[in-house]
Motif scaffolding. Structure first.
Motif, PDB file in Angstrom:
ATOM      1  N   VAL A 240      -3.170  -1.120  10.715  1.00  0.00           N
ATOM      2  CA  VAL A 240      -1.953  -1.929  10.839  1.00  0.00           C
ATOM      3  C   VAL A 240      -2.253  -3.210  11.613  1.00  0.00           C
ATOM      4  N   PHE A 241      -3.015  -3.097  12.682  1.00  0.00           N
ATOM      5  CA  PHE A 241      -3.364  -4.268  13.485  1.00  0.00           C
ATOM      6  C   PHE A 241      -4.170  -5.268  12.667  1.00  0.00           C
ATOM      7  N   MET A 242      -5.147  -4.770  11.910  1.00  0.00           N
ATOM      8  CA  MET A 242      -5.983  -5.661  11.105  1.00  0.00           C
ATOM      9  C   MET A 242      -5.187  -6.302   9.979  1.00  0.00           C
ATOM     10  N   THR A 243      -4.289  -5.536   9.354  1.00  0.00           N
ATOM     11  CA  THR A 243      -3.469  -6.083   8.278  1.00  0.00           C
ATOM     12  C   THR A 243      -2.515  -7.139   8.808  1.00  0.00           C
ATOM     13  N   ALA A 244      -1.928  -6.878   9.968  1.00  0.00           N
ATOM     14  CA  ALA A 244      -0.991  -7.838  10.558  1.00  0.00           C
ATOM     15  C   ALA A 244      -1.693  -9.144  10.916  1.00  0.00           C
ATOM     16  N   ARG A 245      -2.951  -9.061  11.312  1.00  0.00           N
ATOM     17  CA  ARG A 245      -3.706 -10.261  11.700  1.00  0.00           C
ATOM     18  C   ARG A 245      -4.499 -10.853  10.542  1.00  0.00           C
ATOM     19  N   HIS A 246      -4.389 -10.246   9.351  1.00  0.00           N
ATOM     20  CA  HIS A 246      -5.149 -10.688   8.177  1.00  0.00           C
ATOM     21  C   HIS A 246      -6.643 -10.689   8.492  1.00  0.00           C
ATOM     22  N   SER A 247      -7.080  -9.669   9.196  1.00  0.00           N
ATOM     23  CA  SER A 247      -8.479  -9.586   9.630  1.00  0.00           C
ATOM     24  C   SER A 247      -9.253  -8.636   8.725  1.00  0.00           C
ATOM     25  N   HIS A 248     -10.507  -9.000   8.457  1.00  0.00           N
ATOM     26  CA  HIS A 248     -11.393  -8.140   7.683  1.00  0.00           C
ATOM     27  C   HIS A 248     -12.604  -7.715   8.523  1.00  0.00           C
ATOM     28  N   GLY A 249     -12.491  -7.852   9.820  1.00  0.00           N
ATOM     29  CA  GLY A 249     -13.572  -7.464  10.707  1.00  0.00           C
ATOM     30  C   GLY A 249     -13.626  -5.963  10.910  1.00  0.00           C
TER      31      GLY A 249
ATOM     32  N   ASN B  78       9.414  -9.231 -10.861  1.00  0.00           N
ATOM     33  CA  ASN B  78       8.380  -8.867  -9.877  1.00  0.00           C
ATOM     34  C   ASN B  78       8.988  -8.370  -8.562  1.00  0.00           C
ATOM     35  N   LEU B  79      10.171  -7.774  -8.638  1.00  0.00           N
ATOM     36  CA  LEU B  79      10.906  -7.406  -7.431  1.00  0.00           C
ATOM     37  C   LEU B  79      10.192  -6.336  -6.622  1.00  0.00           C
ATOM     38  N   PHE B  80       9.701  -5.315  -7.305  1.00  0.00           N
ATOM     39  CA  PHE B  80       9.049  -4.218  -6.581  1.00  0.00           C
ATOM     40  C   PHE B  80       7.798  -4.709  -5.868  1.00  0.00           C
ATOM     41  N   TYR B  81       7.018  -5.517  -6.548  1.00  0.00           N
ATOM     42  CA  TYR B  81       5.807  -6.072  -5.933  1.00  0.00           C
ATOM     43  C   TYR B  81       6.150  -6.911  -4.709  1.00  0.00           C
ATOM     44  N   LYS B  82       7.188  -7.745  -4.818  1.00  0.00           N
ATOM     45  CA  LYS B  82       7.577  -8.589  -3.699  1.00  0.00           C
ATOM     46  C   LYS B  82       8.051  -7.759  -2.510  1.00  0.00           C
ATOM     47  N   CYS B  83       8.723  -6.653  -2.801  1.00  0.00           N
ATOM     48  CA  CYS B  83       9.210  -5.791  -1.713  1.00  0.00           C
ATOM     49  C   CYS B  83       8.048  -5.122  -0.976  1.00  0.00           C
ATOM     50  N   VAL B  84       7.115  -4.509  -1.720  1.00  0.00           N
ATOM     51  CA  VAL B  84       6.030  -3.760  -1.077  1.00  0.00           C
ATOM     52  C   VAL B  84       4.975  -4.692  -0.496  1.00  0.00           C
ATOM     53  N   ALA B  85       4.900  -5.943  -0.998  1.00  0.00           N
ATOM     54  CA  ALA B  85       3.945  -6.905  -0.440  1.00  0.00           C
ATOM     55  C   ALA B  85       4.508  -7.642   0.762  1.00  0.00           C
ATOM     56  N   PHE B  86       5.812  -7.486   1.031  1.00  0.00           N
ATOM     57  CA  PHE B  86       6.425  -8.081   2.215  1.00  0.00           C
ATOM     58  C   PHE B  86       5.789  -7.453   3.451  1.00  0.00           C
ATOM     59  N   LEU B  87       5.264  -8.273   4.356  1.00  0.00           N
ATOM     60  CA  LEU B  87       4.385  -7.795   5.424  1.00  0.00           C
ATOM     61  C   LEU B  87       4.942  -6.629   6.240  1.00  0.00           C
ATOM     62  N   PRO B  88       6.189  -6.678   6.742  1.00  0.00           N
ATOM     63  CA  PRO B  88       6.685  -5.522   7.515  1.00  0.00           C
ATOM     64  C   PRO B  88       6.681  -4.213   6.712  1.00  0.00           C
ATOM     65  N   VAL B  89       7.052  -4.306   5.433  1.00  0.00           N
ATOM     66  CA  VAL B  89       7.029  -3.113   4.579  1.00  0.00           C
ATOM     67  C   VAL B  89       5.595  -2.680   4.324  1.00  0.00           C
ATOM     68  N   LYS B  90       4.727  -3.644   4.096  1.00  0.00           N
ATOM     69  CA  LYS B  90       3.329  -3.333   3.826  1.00  0.00           C
ATOM     70  C   LYS B  90       2.652  -2.654   5.012  1.00  0.00           C
ATOM     71  N   LEU B  91       3.008  -3.055   6.216  1.00  0.00           N
ATOM     72  CA  LEU B  91       2.423  -2.434   7.409  1.00  0.00           C
ATOM     73  C   LEU B  91       2.791  -0.955   7.496  1.00  0.00           C
TER      74      LEU B  91
ATOM     75  N   LEU C 234       3.558   0.973   4.909  1.00  0.00           N
ATOM     76  CA  LEU C 234       2.844   1.641   3.820  1.00  0.00           C
ATOM     77  C   LEU C 234       1.368   1.841   4.158  1.00  0.00           C
ATOM     78  N   VAL C 235       0.772   0.843   4.793  1.00  0.00           N
ATOM     79  CA  VAL C 235      -0.638   0.943   5.187  1.00  0.00           C
ATOM     80  C   VAL C 235      -0.832   2.075   6.195  1.00  0.00           C
ATOM     81  N   ALA C 236       0.085   2.194   7.148  1.00  0.00           N
ATOM     82  CA  ALA C 236      -0.007   3.266   8.140  1.00  0.00           C
ATOM     83  C   ALA C 236       0.110   4.630   7.466  1.00  0.00           C
ATOM     84  N   LEU C 237       1.027   4.758   6.516  1.00  0.00           N
ATOM     85  CA  LEU C 237       1.188   6.026   5.798  1.00  0.00           C
ATOM     86  C   LEU C 237      -0.044   6.346   4.954  1.00  0.00           C
ATOM     87  N   LYS C 238      -0.659   5.311   4.414  1.00  0.00           N
ATOM     88  CA  LYS C 238      -1.867   5.534   3.618  1.00  0.00           C
ATOM     89  C   LYS C 238      -2.995   6.104   4.472  1.00  0.00           C
ATOM     90  N   GLU C 239      -3.113   5.653   5.713  1.00  0.00           N
ATOM     91  CA  GLU C 239      -4.169   6.147   6.574  1.00  0.00           C
ATOM     92  C   GLU C 239      -3.971   7.626   6.930  1.00  0.00           C
TER      93      GLU C 239
END
Length: 285
Positions: A217-226, A103-116, A118-123
């Motif tokens: 990125v701000f919402m993901t970092a704060r685990h917010s769904h507002g 599960n190495l790839f999943y763990k890498c992309v789910a790691f919060l700094p990396v995920k932030l 990726l989320v910014a690039l997705k937007e």
């Protein structure tokens, strides 16, 4: 104006709006999309029992908005699948997220700094999709403002969000923050196409991308769904429809949470899914 000329913001926006999305930005889009698919309860089990069904779900997560927009505009819904490079890239991402050893790839992309990141690039991709959807609808229906808004909205966010529906057998229509942002973005780009918004498309793309990426990125970092629009929407609903001031969504979400169990507010959907999967695996043992 002199400050803007010195900073060359117009040229920067022009360059940014024409920047190629493939493969870096599209890859980030596919990673985040399929990452959220894996968070869904039962997704891992389906991938083991029926890999083809899991792959089809992943393709819908990645390309569902294109398919729905094409159907709305009378274009063949399978047209987008002639882009072999995109299909291969999305398929590779799906395989790595679900079947990578340890599960190495999943763990890498789910790691919060990396995920932030990726989320910014997705937007960035989301904003381009909204603009492209409005532009496409404008050429088919020059005066159909509502059609342009709907098409841009659909391109930015797939209307029927499979919040576990693929695996639990039902469909839920959701209307949360990214969906609202896609709707507001579609309205802005429609106004720009109709020449009612005194700003160039490249500048609008740049500014809206900056807003979307920063907010997400701000919402993901704060685990917010507002929703970042909650305060404005509350005041508008109060002025136009006489609704009481306050964010009712927070009360609806907080009441069940308080009544059910003392879960930590920092626990996200993906973390809860991980806990559920671990419990099921222990029971199976």
């Amino acid at each position: 104006m002199e400050v803007l000329d010195v900073l060359n913001l117009g040229e920067i926006a022009q360059y940014f709006s024409k920047m190629a999305m493939f493969p870096v930005f599209d890859c980030a889009y596919y990673i985040v999309s399929i990452l959220y698919l894996k968070y869904e309860p039962g997704a891992v089990e389906v991938s083991r029992k029926s890999p083809v069904a899991s792959w089809l779900c992943a393709m819908l997560y990645c390309f569902g908005s294109y398919i729905l927009a094409d159907i709305m505009l009378g274009v063949s819904p399978i047209d987008y699948f002639h882009n072999n490079s995109h299909i291969l890239l999305a398929s590779a991402v799906w395989y790595l997220i679900f079947f990578c050893p340890l599960n190495l790839f999943y763990k890498c992309v789910a790691f919060l700094p990396v995920k932030l990141v990726l989320v910014a690039l997705k937007e960035v991709v989301r904003t381009r999709k909204i603009a492209a959807g409005v532009h496409h609808a404008y050429h088919a229906y020059h005066h159909g403002w509502l059609i342009m808004v709907i098409t841009g909205y659909v391109k930015g966010k797939y209307l029927i969000s499979p919040e576990g529906s693929i695996f639990r057998g039902h469909v839920i229509l959701v209307f949360f923050s990214p969906t609202k942002a896609s709707l507001y973005g579609a309205i802005l780009f429609t106004l720009q196409e109709a020449h009612l918004l005194p700003v160039s498309k490249s500048t609008l793309i740049c500014l809206f991308t900056l807003f979307m990426a920063t907010t997400k990125v701000f919402m993901t970092a704060r685990h917010s769904h507002g929703s970042p629009f909650a305060l404005i929407e509350s005041w508008l609903c109060h002025l136009l429809f006489g609704s009481p001031l306050g964010i009712e969504d927070d009360h609806h979400h907080s009441a069940p949470a308080a009544a059910s169990a003392p879960l930590s507010p920092t626990k996200t959907k993906e973390e809860l899914s991980e806990v559920t999967r671990k419990r099921k695996s222990k029971k199976a043992e």
